[in-house]
Motif scaffolding. Structure first.
Motif, mmCIF file in Angstrom:
data_model
loop_
_atom_site.group_PDB
_atom_site.id
_atom_site.type_symbol
_atom_site.label_atom_id
_atom_site.label_comp_id
_atom_site.label_asym_id
_atom_site.label_seq_id
_atom_site.Cartn_x
_atom_site.Cartn_y
_atom_site.Cartn_z
ATOM 1 N N ARG A 89 41.837 -26.676 3.153
ATOM 2 C CA ARG A 89 42.145 -25.362 3.701
ATOM 3 C C ARG A 89 43.577 -25.390 4.215
ATOM 4 O O ARG A 89 43.974 -26.280 4.963
ATOM 5 C CB ARG A 89 41.196 -25.024 4.852
ATOM 6 C CG ARG A 89 41.407 -23.620 5.412
ATOM 7 C CD ARG A 89 40.375 -23.261 6.471
ATOM 8 N NE ARG A 89 40.530 -24.000 7.707
ATOM 9 C CZ ARG A 89 41.358 -23.664 8.699
ATOM 10 N NH1 ARG A 89 42.120 -22.614 8.588
ATOM 11 N NH2 ARG A 89 41.413 -24.383 9.794
ATOM 12 N N LEU A 90 44.370 -24.416 3.788
ATOM 13 C CA LEU A 90 45.796 -24.404 4.127
ATOM 14 C C LEU A 90 46.117 -23.316 5.128
ATOM 15 O O LEU A 90 45.441 -22.287 5.182
ATOM 16 C CB LEU A 90 46.623 -24.184 2.851
ATOM 17 C CG LEU A 90 46.489 -25.299 1.814
ATOM 18 C CD1 LEU A 90 47.177 -24.902 0.519
ATOM 19 C CD2 LEU A 90 47.054 -26.596 2.348
ATOM 20 N N PRO A 91 47.154 -23.522 5.918
ATOM 21 C CA PRO A 91 47.570 -22.481 6.866
ATOM 22 C C PRO A 91 48.191 -21.306 6.115
ATOM 23 O O PRO A 91 48.658 -21.454 4.983
ATOM 24 C CB PRO A 91 48.610 -23.194 7.733
ATOM 25 C CG PRO A 91 49.161 -24.259 6.851
ATOM 26 C CD PRO A 91 48.023 -24.696 5.976
ATOM 27 N N SER A 92 48.230 -20.166 6.756
ATOM 28 C CA SER A 92 48.849 -18.999 6.118
ATOM 29 C C SER A 92 50.376 -19.094 6.148
ATOM 30 O O SER A 92 51.044 -18.504 5.311
ATOM 31 C CB SER A 92 48.381 -17.705 6.792
ATOM 32 O OG SER A 92 48.739 -17.721 8.163
ATOM 33 N N THR A 135 55.444 -28.221 9.097
ATOM 34 C CA THR A 135 54.681 -27.944 10.306
ATOM 35 C C THR A 135 53.928 -26.630 10.145
ATOM 36 O O THR A 135 54.560 -25.573 10.028
ATOM 37 C CB THR A 135 55.612 -27.845 11.532
ATOM 38 O OG1 THR A 135 56.412 -29.015 11.609
ATOM 39 C CG2 THR A 135 54.825 -27.661 12.810
ATOM 40 N N PRO A 136 52.586 -26.666 10.113
ATOM 41 C CA PRO A 136 51.830 -25.409 10.062
ATOM 42 C C PRO A 136 52.152 -24.559 11.288
ATOM 43 O O PRO A 136 52.349 -25.082 12.388
ATOM 44 C CB PRO A 136 50.373 -25.868 10.091
ATOM 45 C CG PRO A 136 50.425 -27.275 9.560
ATOM 46 C CD PRO A 136 51.723 -27.834 10.060
ATOM 47 N N GLU A 137 52.218 -23.250 11.086
ATOM 48 C CA GLU A 137 52.565 -22.350 12.184
ATOM 49 C C GLU A 137 51.340 -21.642 12.751
ATOM 50 O O GLU A 137 51.452 -20.531 13.270
ATOM 51 C CB GLU A 137 53.631 -21.359 11.719
ATOM 52 C CG GLU A 137 54.946 -22.050 11.408
ATOM 53 C CD GLU A 137 56.071 -21.103 11.100
ATOM 54 O OE1 GLU A 137 55.838 -19.987 10.608
ATOM 55 O OE2 GLU A 137 57.222 -21.490 11.354
ATOM 56 N N GLU A 138 50.204 -22.269 12.650
ATOM 57 C CA GLU A 138 48.992 -21.752 13.280
ATOM 58 C C GLU A 138 48.141 -22.949 13.704
ATOM 59 O O GLU A 138 48.345 -24.066 13.246
ATOM 60 C CB GLU A 138 48.221 -20.839 12.326
ATOM 61 C CG GLU A 138 47.734 -21.535 11.077
ATOM 62 C CD GLU A 138 47.145 -20.570 10.064
ATOM 63 O OE1 GLU A 138 45.934 -20.691 9.815
ATOM 64 O OE2 GLU A 138 47.882 -19.732 9.540
ATOM 65 N N VAL A 139 47.217 -22.689 14.590
ATOM 66 C CA VAL A 139 46.339 -23.753 15.077
ATOM 67 C C VAL A 139 45.365 -24.129 13.969
ATOM 68 O O VAL A 139 44.831 -23.265 13.270
ATOM 69 C CB VAL A 139 45.576 -23.280 16.339
ATOM 70 C CG1 VAL A 139 44.593 -24.332 16.798
ATOM 71 C CG2 VAL A 139 46.557 -22.927 17.443
ATOM 72 N N GLY A 140 45.176 -25.417 13.788
ATOM 73 C CA GLY A 140 44.259 -25.889 12.759
ATOM 74 C C GLY A 140 44.163 -27.402 12.802
ATOM 75 O O GLY A 140 44.736 -28.059 13.678
ATOM 76 N N PRO A 141 43.485 -27.985 11.839
ATOM 77 C CA PRO A 141 43.257 -29.426 11.846
ATOM 78 C C PRO A 141 44.436 -30.244 11.313
ATOM 79 O O PRO A 141 44.382 -31.467 11.298
ATOM 80 C CB PRO A 141 42.046 -29.570 10.912
ATOM 81 C CG PRO A 141 42.196 -28.440 9.948
ATOM 82 C CD PRO A 141 42.778 -27.313 10.762
ATOM 83 N N TRP A 142 45.507 -29.620 10.907
ATOM 84 C CA TRP A 142 46.604 -30.313 10.236
ATOM 85 C C TRP A 142 47.476 -31.070 11.237
ATOM 86 O O TRP A 142 47.885 -30.540 12.246
ATOM 87 C CB TRP A 142 47.460 -29.305 9.477
ATOM 88 C CG TRP A 142 46.628 -28.324 8.714
ATOM 89 C CD1 TRP A 142 45.984 -28.551 7.537
ATOM 90 C CD2 TRP A 142 46.326 -26.987 9.087
ATOM 91 N NE1 TRP A 142 45.302 -27.429 7.152
ATOM 92 C CE2 TRP A 142 45.500 -26.446 8.088
ATOM 93 C CE3 TRP A 142 46.674 -26.178 10.159
ATOM 94 C CZ2 TRP A 142 45.026 -25.150 8.125
ATOM 95 C CZ3 TRP A 142 46.203 -24.894 10.201
ATOM 96 C CH2 TRP A 142 45.385 -24.386 9.191
#
Length: 182
Positions: A145-148, A95-102
């Motif tokens: 593009r990947l989350p940080s 789970t990405p921990e920032e807002v994004g398209p994932w």
């Protein structure tokens, strides 16, 4: 004139009546005439169980999850720094921990089998495994593009057969066995 009295007879002293408390040299473990030996055994077993649980927790927390960004893939490295082999390791969520398209994830299909596996039968002490993942948008397309930061969750079984969940940056927690192995 006072009549002399015969000396008062006292009952003989038995060794058991001379000792009111028996101390075994352990902290807070004493047996008095009112305590039962089973209470001592229960306390000892409870302390042993607590120490065993603490040891298992410390070992489970030594199963580490590391993340790196690698050319559009998220590389997840699972390392067993404990002293015991762990088994039935399964990557269960990313789970990405920032807002994004994932919106979801899958193993990178462009890498070899060893880097696209999300479950492993065992992981010996001092060894690690790596999987390359793609993060996908709502249509299932790869988003380079990947989350940080991302929360990666794994399940595994310790050498005592207990199941654990580990998430990046959090304390491992004991869990019920997954439905497929219960």
């Amino acid at each position: 004139m006072e009549i002399p009295r015969a000396p008062e007879k006292k009952p003989p002293i038995s060794p058991a009546s001379q000792v009111s408390t028996l101390t075994l040299g352990l902290p807070d473990y004493s047996i008095s005439g009112r305590q039962d030996v089973s209470q001592l055994a229960y306390r000892a077993l409870a302390q042993e169980a607590a120490e065993t649980e603490q040891s298992a927790q410390r070992e489970a927390e030594k199963v580490q999850i590391g993340l790196t960004n690698n050319g559009g893939s998220l590389a997840v490295r699972i390392t067993n720094d404990s002293l015991r082999t762990v088994t039935d390791i399964q990557l269960t969520d990313v789970t990405p921990e920032e807002v994004g398209p994932w919106r979801s994830w899958k193993p990178n299909p462009n890498v070899g089998r060893s880097l696209s596996t999300t479950s492993w039968s065992l992981l010996h002490p001092g060894t690690d495994v790596t999987v390359a993942l793609w993060l996908l948008d709502e249509n299932g397309a790869h988003v380079p593009r990947l989350p940080s930061q991302a929360a990666v969750k794994i399940h595994f079984r310790d050498s005592d057969g207990q199941w654990w969940a580990a998430v990046t940056g959090r304390t491992a927690t004991r869990i019920d066995p997954p439905a497929s192995t219960a």
